[in-house]
Scaffold this motif. Structure first.
Motif, PDB file in Angstrom:
ATOM      1  N   TYR A  73       3.122  -2.512   4.734  1.00 23.60           N
ATOM      2  CA  TYR A  73       2.015  -3.127   3.990  1.00 23.60           C
ATOM      3  C   TYR A  73       2.441  -3.415   2.549  1.00 23.60           C
ATOM      4  O   TYR A  73       2.127  -4.476   2.004  1.00 23.60           O
ATOM      5  CB  TYR A  73       0.802  -2.203   4.019  1.00 23.60           C
ATOM      6  CG  TYR A  73      -0.328  -2.684   3.140  1.00 23.60           C
ATOM      7  CD1 TYR A  73      -1.109  -3.766   3.523  1.00 23.60           C
ATOM      8  CD2 TYR A  73      -0.599  -2.065   1.928  1.00 23.60           C
ATOM      9  CE1 TYR A  73      -2.132  -4.222   2.716  1.00 23.60           C
ATOM     10  CE2 TYR A  73      -1.622  -2.512   1.117  1.00 23.60           C
ATOM     11  CZ  TYR A  73      -2.384  -3.600   1.508  1.00 23.60           C
ATOM     12  OH  TYR A  73      -3.388  -4.038   0.697  1.00 23.60           O
ATOM     13  N   GLU A  74       3.172  -2.495   1.952  1.00 20.46           N
ATOM     14  CA  GLU A  74       3.650  -2.708   0.582  1.00 20.46           C
ATOM     15  C   GLU A  74       4.594  -3.903   0.505  1.00 20.46           C
ATOM     16  O   GLU A  74       4.590  -4.654  -0.473  1.00 20.46           O
ATOM     17  CB  GLU A  74       4.318  -1.443   0.036  1.00 20.46           C
ATOM     18  CG  GLU A  74       3.342  -0.311  -0.209  1.00 20.46           C
ATOM     19  CD  GLU A  74       2.211  -0.678  -1.158  1.00 20.46           C
ATOM     20  OE1 GLU A  74       2.457  -1.409  -2.150  1.00 20.46           O
ATOM     21  OE2 GLU A  74       1.070  -0.251  -0.908  1.00 20.46           O
ATOM     22  N   ARG A  75       5.414  -4.086   1.529  1.00 22.05           N
ATOM     23  CA  ARG A  75       6.296  -5.257   1.566  1.00 22.05           C
ATOM     24  C   ARG A  75       5.488  -6.540   1.691  1.00 22.05           C
ATOM     25  O   ARG A  75       5.816  -7.551   1.067  1.00 22.05           O
ATOM     26  CB  ARG A  75       7.297  -5.152   2.715  1.00 22.05           C
ATOM     27  CG  ARG A  75       8.443  -4.219   2.387  1.00 22.05           C
ATOM     28  CD  ARG A  75       9.505  -4.213   3.442  1.00 22.05           C
ATOM     29  NE  ARG A  75      10.076  -5.535   3.666  1.00 22.05           N
ATOM     30  CZ  ARG A  75      10.775  -5.850   4.748  1.00 22.05           C
ATOM     31  NH1 ARG A  75      10.998  -4.952   5.681  1.00 22.05           N
ATOM     32  NH2 ARG A  75      11.255  -7.063   4.904  1.00 22.05           N
ATOM     33  N   VAL A  76       4.429  -6.511   2.499  1.00 23.30           N
ATOM     34  CA  VAL A  76       3.562  -7.685   2.629  1.00 23.30           C
ATOM     35  C   VAL A  76       2.971  -8.029   1.262  1.00 23.30           C
ATOM     36  O   VAL A  76       2.953  -9.193   0.852  1.00 23.30           O
ATOM     37  CB  VAL A  76       2.451  -7.456   3.679  1.00 23.30           C
ATOM     38  CG1 VAL A  76       1.419  -8.574   3.631  1.00 23.30           C
ATOM     39  CG2 VAL A  76       3.037  -7.328   5.076  1.00 23.30           C
ATOM     40  N   ARG A  77       2.495  -7.019   0.560  1.00 23.33           N
ATOM     41  CA  ARG A  77       1.938  -7.254  -0.782  1.00 23.33           C
ATOM     42  C   ARG A  77       2.979  -7.864  -1.711  1.00 23.33           C
ATOM     43  O   ARG A  77       2.682  -8.771  -2.481  1.00 23.33           O
ATOM     44  CB  ARG A  77       1.421  -5.951  -1.378  1.00 23.33           C
ATOM     45  CG  ARG A  77       0.133  -5.487  -0.756  1.00 23.33           C
ATOM     46  CD  ARG A  77      -0.371  -4.259  -1.398  1.00 23.33           C
ATOM     47  NE  ARG A  77      -0.463  -4.504  -2.852  1.00 23.33           N
ATOM     48  CZ  ARG A  77      -1.038  -3.697  -3.692  1.00 23.33           C
ATOM     49  NH1 ARG A  77      -1.566  -2.580  -3.272  1.00 23.33           N
ATOM     50  NH2 ARG A  77      -1.091  -3.974  -4.971  1.00 23.33           N
TER      51      ARG A  77
END
Length: 101
Positions: free
Chosen positions: A77-81
């Motif tokens: 999720y952090e990579r998506v952000r």
């Protein structure tokens, strides 16, 4: 552009469809393997922080959340952000350049 490169997003979509079908049928280990392999392919073709990798990551986050693996979902999720932030900034810069000219 080779025919393989030209069809790559379709290949990613097909692989994600297989992973999704496996996940829906409860075959979580093969589904996870398909998601991870698809992410590796997307990263190799378009880059680690590309929109294509982002699409795969979103599906992976959803998969992990659905099977109760929040700890595995969080770094993805952090990579998506990070991907969204990167492209939002690029769009803002391009818009600013157009407004100046």
């Amino acid at each position: 552009m080779t025919s393989q490169q030209n069809n790559f997003p379709r290949d990613i979509a097909a692989r994600l469809a297989v992973a999704d079908a496996l996940a829906r049928s409860g075959d979580y280990q093969p589904a996870e393997r398909f998601y991870r392999e698809t992410l590796r392919l997307a990263e190799a073709e378009a880059g680690e922080y590309s929109p294509l990798a982002g699409i795969v990551l979103v599906d992976m986050v959803y998969f992990y959340q659905c099977i109760g693996k929040e700890a595995d979902a969080e770094p993805l999720y952090e990579r998506v952000r990070a991907i969204l932030t990167k492209y939002a900034l690029e769009i803002a810069r391009q818009t600013a350049k157009r407004e100046i000219s």
